[in-house]
Enzyme design. Sequence first.
Site: not given
Ligand code: GUN
Length: 291
Positions: A53, A97, A120
């Site tokens: 990311k 996350q 998100d």
């Molecule tokens: N863990 C797995 N996929 C995601 C996501 O799209 N966002 C976040 N914050 N954590 C994750």
Amino acid sequence: MATILDGRKVSKEIEKEIKAEVLSCDKNGYRPPHLVAVLVGEDGASKTYVTAKMKACEEVGFKSSMIRYDDTVTEEEILAEVDRLNDDDGVDGYIVQLPLPKHISVEKIIDRIDTAKDVDGFTPANFGKIDQEHHSLLPATPMGIIELLKRYDIETKGKHCVVVGKSHIVGMPMSILLAGPGDATVTLCHIHTKNLEEHTQIADIIVVAVGKPGLITGDMVKDGAVIIDVGTTRVPDSSKKSGFALKGDVDFATVEPKASYITPVPGGVGPMTIASLIMNTMIAYKKRMNF
Ligand code: GUN
């Protein structure tokens, strides 16, 4: 032979479009968008995702920051970090996350995130607007899947979509997006669904997000189905430098010959989730800057 839904290629196209917008902001004297990621603990997959990311941010010209805590951090400390990020005018969007260590309530953390910075799309306010015309920030993975379908001209209207897995992150919001704006007929299957194959066998589009490698096999899909595989389970593989390979929830070898379109793992949905995060950050930035 199915057409491969190339998430890597499409995400690069999206990133190019966003980069052009960032350049134009820069030319007009505006600061770049800023995305922050909060990463707790040492989970290998989470570290990989967050690093990807941050790299995508760099590629499009965003400012990015990673805030790390070890897994002994308290819930109060993470809540205090969330409050700081909410108050920081220089932050346009941020993610915490997941998963978090068990002693931290994901629900409490998500509830505290400023909805305007919730790139998100996890907060109740953003989640509650998924099916509205003037929605806010959509959940990144389902949003990426819809974008991928659109860019391959795959119609969802009137189709029978079977979503397997009812997580808050993928399955649940996916089913709402497909049934709402997507105008599809949706069946949402999950761990307690009996005779899963009876549902998948009649699906025009299958979206599977459960984390069980090879769950969907060729005998479970009809000819010409569109297959979207969200699974990314790490399985030991000594032939790989990393020591593991990523496996999807779809048994590619038996499903691909029957499908019309299929996402690979890796290189399908994963890059589209990151592209959505970048798009959401751009949306949040523009709102913050009153563009
Ligand atoms: N863990 C797995 N996929 C995601 C996501 O799209 N966002 C976040 N914050 N954590 C994750």
